[in-house]
Design an enzyme around this catalytic site. Structure first.
Site, mmCIF file in Angstrom:
data_model
loop_
_atom_site.group_PDB
_atom_site.id
_atom_site.type_symbol
_atom_site.label_atom_id
_atom_site.label_comp_id
_atom_site.label_asym_id
_atom_site.label_seq_id
_atom_site.Cartn_x
_atom_site.Cartn_y
_atom_site.Cartn_z
ATOM 1 N N TYR A 59 1.156 -22.265 -11.063
ATOM 2 C CA TYR A 59 1.337 -20.861 -10.681
ATOM 3 C C TYR A 59 1.222 -20.009 -11.932
ATOM 4 O O TYR A 59 1.902 -20.279 -12.930
ATOM 5 C CB TYR A 59 2.715 -20.684 -10.041
ATOM 6 C CG TYR A 59 3.023 -19.275 -9.595
ATOM 7 C CD1 TYR A 59 2.409 -18.732 -8.468
ATOM 8 C CD2 TYR A 59 3.949 -18.497 -10.279
ATOM 9 C CE1 TYR A 59 2.699 -17.438 -8.052
ATOM 10 C CE2 TYR A 59 4.247 -17.208 -9.860
ATOM 11 C CZ TYR A 59 3.621 -16.680 -8.746
ATOM 12 O OH TYR A 59 3.914 -15.408 -8.329
ATOM 13 N N ASP B 117 -0.058 -21.868 -20.062
ATOM 14 C CA ASP B 117 0.883 -20.911 -19.487
ATOM 15 C C ASP B 117 2.283 -21.463 -19.757
ATOM 16 O O ASP B 117 2.773 -22.323 -19.031
ATOM 17 C CB ASP B 117 0.603 -20.763 -17.982
ATOM 18 C CG ASP B 117 1.602 -19.830 -17.313
ATOM 19 O OD1 ASP B 117 2.627 -19.492 -17.942
ATOM 20 O OD2 ASP B 117 1.366 -19.456 -16.143
ATOM 21 N N LYS C 150 9.883 -14.946 -19.546
ATOM 22 C CA LYS C 150 11.230 -15.483 -19.308
ATOM 23 C C LYS C 150 12.120 -15.484 -20.558
ATOM 24 O O LYS C 150 12.692 -14.463 -20.897
ATOM 25 C CB LYS C 150 11.115 -16.870 -18.678
ATOM 26 C CG LYS C 150 10.380 -16.805 -17.313
ATOM 27 C CD LYS C 150 10.554 -18.041 -16.492
ATOM 28 C CE LYS C 150 9.677 -18.082 -15.263
ATOM 29 N NZ LYS C 150 10.218 -17.504 -14.055
HETATM 30 N N1 HOZ Z 1 8.010 -17.259 -8.962
HETATM 31 C C1 HOZ Z 1 9.159 -17.357 -9.810
HETATM 32 C C2 HOZ Z 1 9.679 -18.759 -9.837
HETATM 33 N N2 HOZ Z 1 8.720 -19.743 -10.077
HETATM 34 C C3 HOZ Z 1 10.236 -16.355 -9.467
HETATM 35 C C4 HOZ Z 1 10.925 -16.563 -8.189
HETATM 36 C C5 HOZ Z 1 11.921 -15.445 -7.868
HETATM 37 O O1 HOZ Z 1 12.352 -14.711 -8.745
HETATM 38 O O2 HOZ Z 1 12.262 -15.323 -6.704
#
Ligand code: HOZ
Length: 459
Positions: A174, A269, A297
């Site tokens: 992702y 990433d 993050k």
């Molecule tokens: N997509 C992120 C976790 N892999 C964030 C999920 C979230 O903050 O709900």
């Protein structure tokens, strides 16, 4: 529209927790979610699905989210007064623990000088220098406001630098919600079992090719089929958005060799893994240096941030040094910089990564043993303060493997743990995170909760 639920205070503000609630041990029997349920009903009328990011709606585990009121160290308290040991850590940033007093002091000092300048400021250079000193591939960095933004920008840069269009990514990885990345994507897309998203024109993904993770032959086949057209091979060097999947020995080295052979750039990433797997990320720990790296993050210490960086010759293509355009009103925001600088300072102190490794290995082994002792097939992975478990007996080397996990069992496990005061990611396709604030006692309580839960579930 439904009236906004009015609790004791301001309608949008949950009542303060009582002294007993604040000091209460992890809930084991009195788990109540009445207030969370009320807030969720209200939120669903105000925001799509009641949330601002899909996974946190708990949809895939067939339940409803608890509404968080407060976070401190390794703990969360919800609006019903339940108290949890937190293994989401705001999806990674909370590596030194929530609301760390030194981070809060830095933030307060920064805040008193103003919350946003939209102009150059010294904290940007301080954090930039820290990132450059730490991350082997980064000689120059650009700060943005999220991991998604970092990934969008880095792909544009790779295309600008190489003069090529094609991206090779991996199924289950992702890279944020940019159109061109929403092809066999992990995280929320995998969690909700969504096909590729409506609203993404076919033309936006026409240049995105995918390979299974850990499959060098598949990558080479794509590179051969599209000679001189592949701008970049991009991956999470440890996957955290399909559950946790580690690279097999030689995989990262093999990608480096292939990208060099075919004239493409290698992009790591490290939004999730940067400053988590080691101070210099996966690239430092595994000794493979990509051409470009995305971060997010941890480097914002819990405030919105992203960054991308790499060799100077590539980064100097970014405007205004070069012609590749990318900009942002809040980029380099002084609050995010202050929280990031202090978080990295804390991480640099001796023994931090050894501590994360030790407690997370203890947790991971305890969870795995608990599953096996009660007859459940389970495999998984752990590196530094990142871990994951799949309910399957086959080794998981790719997203295709992760999908063999028993999702119904995961949902039951998740619910049982929540009711016992353990806050895990509400999706099989997300990793878990520990922090420097987690104690041995927290880990032991978590393993005890897992043993109780897994004993109740039929294998
Ligand atoms: N997509 C992120 C976790 N892999 C964030 C999920 C979230 O903050 O709900």
């Amino acid at each position: 529209m439904r009236p906004i639920i009015c609790l004791e205070l301001h309608p949008l503000c949950p009542p303060p927790l009582t002294k007993e609630q604040k000091e209460s041990p992890v809930v084991t029997s009195a788990f109540k979610t009445t207030r969370s349920q009320e807030f969720f009903q209200q939120a669903k009328e105000l925001m799509p699905g009641g949330v601002n990011s899909p996974v946190r709606a708990f949809k895939s585990v067939g339940s409803e989210p608890v509404f968080i009121d407060r976070a401190q160290g390794a703990y969360l308290w919800d609006v019903d007064g339940n108290h949890y040991i937190d293994y989401i850590g705001s999806w990674g940033p909370a590596i030194v623990g929530h609301a760390h007093p030194e981070v809060l002091d830095s933030l307060q000092a920064a805040m008193l000088k103003g919350t946003s300048f939209g102009a150059p400021s010294v904290p940007e250079s301080i954090l930039a220098q820290m990132v450059i000193d730490a991350v082997p591939s980064i000689e120059m960095v650009r700060f943005v406001n999220s991991g998604t933004e970092a990934c969008l920008s880095i792909l544009r840069l790779a295309r600008a630098f190489t003069g090529r269009d094609i991206l090779i990514k991996f199924s289950g990885c992702y890279h944020g919600h940019g159109d061109m990345f929403l092809v066999q994507a992990g995280s929320g897309v995998a969690t909700l079992g969504l096909p590729d998203s409506p609203g993404v024109p076919k033309s936006s993904t026409a240049n995105t090719l995918t390979a299974p993770y850990n499959d060098l032959d598949a990558v080479e086949a794509l590179l051969k089929t599209h000679p001189d057209q592949v701008a970049a091979v991009m991956l999470e060097p440890i996957v955290g958005n399909a559950g946790m999947i580690v690279p097999e020995p030689g995989f990262l080295e093999g990608l480096k060799a292939l990208t060099q052979k075919y004239g493409a750039l290698l992009i790591f990433d490290e939004v999730m893994t940067g400053f988590r797997i080691s101070y210099g990320g996966v690239q430092e720990r595994f000794g493979v240096t990509p051409d470009l790296t995305c971060l997010g993050k941890v480097i914002g210490g819990g405030l919105p941030v992203g960054a991308y960086g790499g060799r100077k010759e590539i980064m100097n293509m970014v405007a205004p040094a070069g012609p590749m355009y990318q900009a942002g009103t809040l980029s380099g925001n002084p609050l995010a910089m202050a929280a990031g600088i202090k978080t990295l300072e804390l991480l640099k102190r001796p023994g931090t990564y050894e501590y994360l490794d030790r407690i997370t290995a203890k947790l991971y082994q305890g969870l795995l043993d608990a599953a096996h002792d009660y007859g459940h097939a389970a495999v998984g992975a752990q590196v530094s303060g990142m871990f994951g478990l799949f309910f399957t007996d086959k080794p998981v080397k790719s997203y295709e493997g992760a999908r063999t996990s028993d999702l119904k069992k995961f949902s039951r496990f998740h619910r049982g743990m929540l009711e016992r005061g353990i806050y895990l990611a509400p999706s099989q396709f997300e990793a878990g995170f520990t922090s420097l604030a987690h104690t041995d006692e927290d880990i032991e309580r978590t393993i005890a909760a897992a043993r109780e839960t897994l004993k109740e579930i039929t294998p």
